[in-house]
Design a protein around this motif. Structure first.
Motif, PDB file in Angstrom:
ATOM      1  N   HIS A   1      17.028  -6.503  -7.119  1.00 18.74           N
ATOM      2  CA  HIS A   1      15.609  -5.167  -6.090  1.00 18.74           C
ATOM      3  C   HIS A   1      15.748  -4.106  -6.568  1.00 18.74           C
ATOM      4  O   HIS A   1      15.840  -3.032  -7.413  1.00 18.74           O
ATOM      5  N   GLN A   2      14.685  -3.639  -5.720  1.00 18.54           N
ATOM      6  CA  GLN A   2      14.060  -2.502  -6.357  1.00 18.54           C
ATOM      7  C   GLN A   2      15.424  -1.451  -5.588  1.00 18.54           C
ATOM      8  O   GLN A   2      15.871  -1.872  -4.194  1.00 18.54           O
ATOM      9  N   ASN A   3      15.543  -0.579  -6.006  1.00 15.96           N
ATOM     10  CA  ASN A   3      17.000   0.664  -5.071  1.00 15.96           C
ATOM     11  C   ASN A   3      16.446   1.343  -5.240  1.00 15.96           C
ATOM     12  O   ASN A   3      16.561   3.155  -5.817  1.00 15.96           O
ATOM     13  N   PRO A   4      16.120   2.482  -3.713  1.00 18.15           N
ATOM     14  CA  PRO A   4      15.274   3.282  -4.233  1.00 18.15           C
ATOM     15  C   PRO A   4      15.825   4.566  -3.943  1.00 18.15           C
ATOM     16  O   PRO A   4      17.440   4.757  -2.837  1.00 18.15           O
TER      17      PRO A   4
ATOM     18  N   GLU B   1       0.716  -1.072   0.262  1.00 18.02           N
ATOM     19  CA  GLU B   1       0.242  -0.098  -0.036  1.00 18.02           C
ATOM     20  C   GLU B   1       0.754   1.361  -0.212  1.00 18.02           C
ATOM     21  O   GLU B   1       0.496   2.248  -0.782  1.00 18.02           O
ATOM     22  N   ASN B   2       1.955   1.071   0.848  1.00 17.20           N
ATOM     23  CA  ASN B   2       3.238   2.214   0.246  1.00 17.20           C
ATOM     24  C   ASN B   2       4.007   1.428   0.013  1.00 17.20           C
ATOM     25  O   ASN B   2       5.271   1.476   1.023  1.00 17.20           O
ATOM     26  N   PRO B   3       4.288   2.111  -0.714  1.00 16.44           N
ATOM     27  CA  PRO B   3       5.808   1.360  -1.579  1.00 16.44           C
ATOM     28  C   PRO B   3       7.022   1.799  -1.148  1.00 16.44           C
ATOM     29  O   PRO B   3       8.216   1.054  -0.809  1.00 16.44           O
ATOM     30  N   ASP B   4       7.383   2.979  -0.514  1.00 21.81           N
ATOM     31  CA  ASP B   4       8.499   3.948   0.693  1.00 21.81           C
ATOM     32  C   ASP B   4       8.533   2.537   1.326  1.00 21.81           C
ATOM     33  O   ASP B   4       9.565   2.314   2.190  1.00 21.81           O
TER      34      ASP B   4
END
Ligand code: CU
Length: 287
Positions: free
Chosen positions: A156-159, A135-138
């Motif tokens: 990996h997603q790497n913000p 719901e909250n990707p952060d």
């Protein structure tokens, strides 16, 4: 009859105890805690029933061992009502307890989060349906786990940085919700991490999302749990649960690179597909 009522009372009391009892031992992941907790609850119910039934059986065999003309009980309304009600209560308990666990996002995949394809999911180029987004990707770590004969490609997603790609080694932070979007490049495979109680099929053309939160740092064996060909037994990997700081460091060190070792993992049978595997990483990084 008195006895039957007493029995029903004892069973009801047991259920109440089990429902009130808290799960005890620390587990390595939230998933494991849920599964083991349910197993324990069901055992608390199953063991007394087993003992009761076996006890009655042994008693009956002993008590009537010399009876050559046994007479069956013709009718006993109260007894019938008692065992019907007792069975109904037990089944209701099993159903409710299982639903509580299966209904959580960690086990059942969850319905709380909308099913999404690309938008808002992650920076990886998701091109298949089925992934469940947080719901909250952060707040959540998102990783694509792509199975392929005979290795695991981890994206990996790497913000705030470029995506990180690795082979056969999945690094996740402890005490944070992790979304593993499982898919396959070629064939049926299955992610299985017994130490963290994780298992999910990997299908080509779609995502199946594992939602987890590891609570115990360490190294866990990753297996392929779906027979996929001649080198299936070698399709092993490692899940490393590390601290939040170590995870950030891992992302930083591997940001935008081909990851730790890329696809050159010595999977001789997988070599023909490695080139395309790298191409995918590149496009994922660019996306
Ligand atoms: Cu396999």
């Amino acid at each position: 009859m008195q006895q039957a009522r007493r029995m029903l009372g004892v069973l009801t009391g047991l259920f109440a105890l089990v429902i009130l009892a808290d799960p005890v031992a620390a587990q390595s992941s939230v998933n494991e805690e849920l599964i083991f907790g349910l197993n324990r609850k069901l055992l608390y119910v199953a063991v007394p029933i087993t003992v009761l039934v076996e006890g009655i059986l042994i008693y009956t065999v002993y008590r009537f061992r010399d009876n050559d003309t046994p007479k069956p009980t013709q009718e006993n309304r109260r007894l019938e009502i008692t065992w019907t009600v007792a069975t109904a209560i037990i089944l209701l308990f099993v159903g409710l307890a299982s639903y509580q666990v299966l209904g959580t996002p960690f086990i059942g995949g969850g319905t709380a989060t909308a099913e999404t394809t690309n938008d808002g999911l992650m920076e990886l180029s998701f091109d298949k349906p089925g992934a469940k987004a947080p719901e909250n990707p952060d707040d959540a770590v998102q990783v694509e786990v792509k199975a392929q004969k005979y290795f695991w490609q981890i994206n990996h997603q790497n913000p705030g940085g470029q995506n990180v790609t690795a082979t056969d080694t999945l690094v996740i932070p402890a005490n944070q919700t992790v979304y593993l979007h499982v898919t396959s490049k070629d064939w049926l495979h299955a992610v299985h991490v017994p130490g963290l109680a994780l298992k999910q099929d990997a299908f080509p053309g779609q995502y199946n999302t594992i939602i987890t939160e590891a609570t115990e740092k360490g190294s866990y064996q990753l297996y392929c749990a779906e027979y996929c060909g001649i080198s299936h037994s070698n399709m092993l990997g490692e899940v490393r649960v590390v601290s939040q700081e170590e995870y950030q460091q891992y992302l930083q060190e591997n940001s935008g690179s081909g990851g730790s070792g890329g696809n050159a993992s010595g999977n001789s049978t997988g070599n023909s597909t490695n080139a395309s595997g790298n191409a995918t990483s590149a496009s994922l990084v660019a996306a």
